[in-house]
Motif scaffolding. Structure first.
Motif, PDB file in Angstrom:
ATOM      1  N   ARG A 127      44.881   9.440 -34.879  1.00 38.84           N
ATOM      2  CA  ARG A 127      43.901   8.874 -33.662  1.00 38.84           C
ATOM      3  C   ARG A 127      43.086   9.929 -33.041  1.00 38.84           C
ATOM      4  NH1 ARG A 127      40.609   7.140 -31.887  1.00 38.84           N
ATOM      5  NH2 ARG A 127      40.403   5.604 -30.209  1.00 38.84           N
ATOM      6  N   ARG A 128      43.788  11.057 -32.901  1.00 35.12           N
ATOM      7  CA  ARG A 128      43.401  12.271 -32.506  1.00 35.12           C
ATOM      8  C   ARG A 128      42.207  12.599 -33.085  1.00 35.12           C
ATOM      9  NH1 ARG A 128      47.488  15.479 -32.126  1.00 35.12           N
ATOM     10  NH2 ARG A 128      48.083  14.731 -30.061  1.00 35.12           N
ATOM     11  N   ARG A 129      42.267  12.565 -34.498  1.00 33.39           N
ATOM     12  CA  ARG A 129      40.887  13.077 -35.257  1.00 33.39           C
ATOM     13  C   ARG A 129      39.600  12.269 -35.048  1.00 33.39           C
ATOM     14  NH1 ARG A 129      41.645  11.527 -40.387  1.00 33.39           N
ATOM     15  NH2 ARG A 129      40.086  13.116 -41.068  1.00 33.39           N
ATOM     16  N   TYR A 130      39.999  11.177 -34.449  1.00 30.93           N
ATOM     17  CA  TYR A 130      38.844  10.152 -34.210  1.00 30.93           C
ATOM     18  C   TYR A 130      38.511   9.798 -32.677  1.00 30.93           C
ATOM     19  CZ  TYR A 130      38.422   9.691 -39.148  1.00 30.93           C
ATOM     20  OH  TYR A 130      38.166   9.716 -40.761  1.00 30.93           O
ATOM     21  N   PHE A 131      39.347  10.277 -31.740  1.00 33.26           N
ATOM     22  CA  PHE A 131      39.367   9.854 -30.540  1.00 33.26           C
ATOM     23  C   PHE A 131      38.169  10.316 -29.788  1.00 33.26           C
ATOM     24  CE2 PHE A 131      40.502  10.819 -26.060  1.00 33.26           C
ATOM     25  CZ  PHE A 131      40.528   9.504 -25.630  1.00 33.26           C
ATOM     26  N   ARG A 132      37.420   9.435 -29.357  1.00 31.34           N
ATOM     27  CA  ARG A 132      36.153   9.525 -28.346  1.00 31.34           C
ATOM     28  C   ARG A 132      36.477   9.259 -26.936  1.00 31.34           C
ATOM     29  NH1 ARG A 132      34.643   8.871 -33.251  1.00 31.34           N
ATOM     30  NH2 ARG A 132      32.723  10.111 -34.076  1.00 31.34           N
ATOM     31  N   CYS A 133      36.453  10.465 -26.033  1.00 31.10           N
ATOM     32  CA  CYS A 133      37.069   9.919 -24.730  1.00 31.10           C
ATOM     33  C   CYS A 133      35.542   9.711 -23.906  1.00 31.10           C
ATOM     34  CB  CYS A 133      37.404  11.446 -24.037  1.00 31.10           C
ATOM     35  SG  CYS A 133      37.734  11.148 -22.295  1.00 31.10           S
TER      36      CYS A 133
END
Length: 234
Positions: A127-133
């Motif tokens: 998830r962290r690889r694609y996370f957009r905040c």
């Protein structure tokens, strides 16, 4: 951006209603959103939708094809996968299944919880690889050292770039210097970036050059934000 688009997303392909309910409930306790799908729909979904993980019942037709399609997808090839097999009769075939984890029937809440607990770190990494905040902060853009600066604002940010809303059209491939500050992150982030896309007043920027120390601080900041969004249900 909706809450569901921020959560971990798992594809579930299973025809057994009791097992579907069990898996969905355990996933919910980990803050995971489940997309239940039939086989033919799943084959299409994995082509264009991002999933951090997939749970596939090997009693359904096309089960192996679904995992193969998932592993062959550009955005899902590193997704964490779970295969559901029939008890003792499925143990011999478990070595042939291309899955990260194998769940042998009968399924139980404790089995699901232990397995998901073991897999959660891998799913979180995916998830962290694609996370957009999603975040709105002022962003200053400049196409060149001699050009005027443009005031824009962010839409979201990731480890590799950010999306901005800008009054000035930016053509794909354009190089820009971007500067912005994030809450609870002291230094101003300055990066050389390239425009990847532009539509309807918004542009996607890919970081080309970012100081390693700033990149590290940005990564830690994003991890804290992501953990807040994905906090499991107690």
């Amino acid at each position: 951006m909706t809450e569901s688009s921020l959560s971990i997303s798992v594809l579930l392909v299973c025809r057994d209603s009791a097992e579907t309910s069990l898996i969905t409930e355990v996933m919910r306790k980990f803050g995971i959103s489940v997309r239940h799908s039939v086989e033919t729909e799943a084959l299409e979904l994995v082509k264009y939708q991002k999933f951090e993980a997939a749970v596939v019942d090997f009693n359904v037709p096309l089960a192996s094809m679904i995992l193969d399609q998932l592993h062959g997808s550009a955005s899902n090839k590193t997704a964490v996968t779970f295969a559901i097999l029939n008890g003792k009769s499925g143990r011999a075939s478990s070595l042939k299944v291309r899955a990260s984890f194998v769940l042998h029937r009968p399924l139980s809440p404790s089995l699901m919880y232990r397995t998901l607990q073991a897999a959660y770190g891998m799913i979180l990494h995916e998830r962290r690889r694609y996370f957009r905040c999603p975040i709105v902060v002022p962003v200053t853009l400049q196409k060149g050292a001699e050009s005027e600066k443009t005031s824009a604002h962010s839409v979201n940010i990731s480890q590799n770039g950010l999306a901005v809303s800008t009054p000035v059209p930016l053509g794909p491939g354009t190089s820009v210097a971007a500067q912005f500050k994030l809450p609870q992150l002291p230094p101003t982030i300055a990066a050389e970036a390239a425009v990847r896309w532009y539509r309807d007043g918004k542009a996607g920027l890919l970081f080309l050059s970012l100081d390693p120390s700033l990149r590290s601080e940005l990564s830690e900041w994003l991890s804290r934000r992501m953990e807040a969004f994905l906090r499991p249900v107690q």
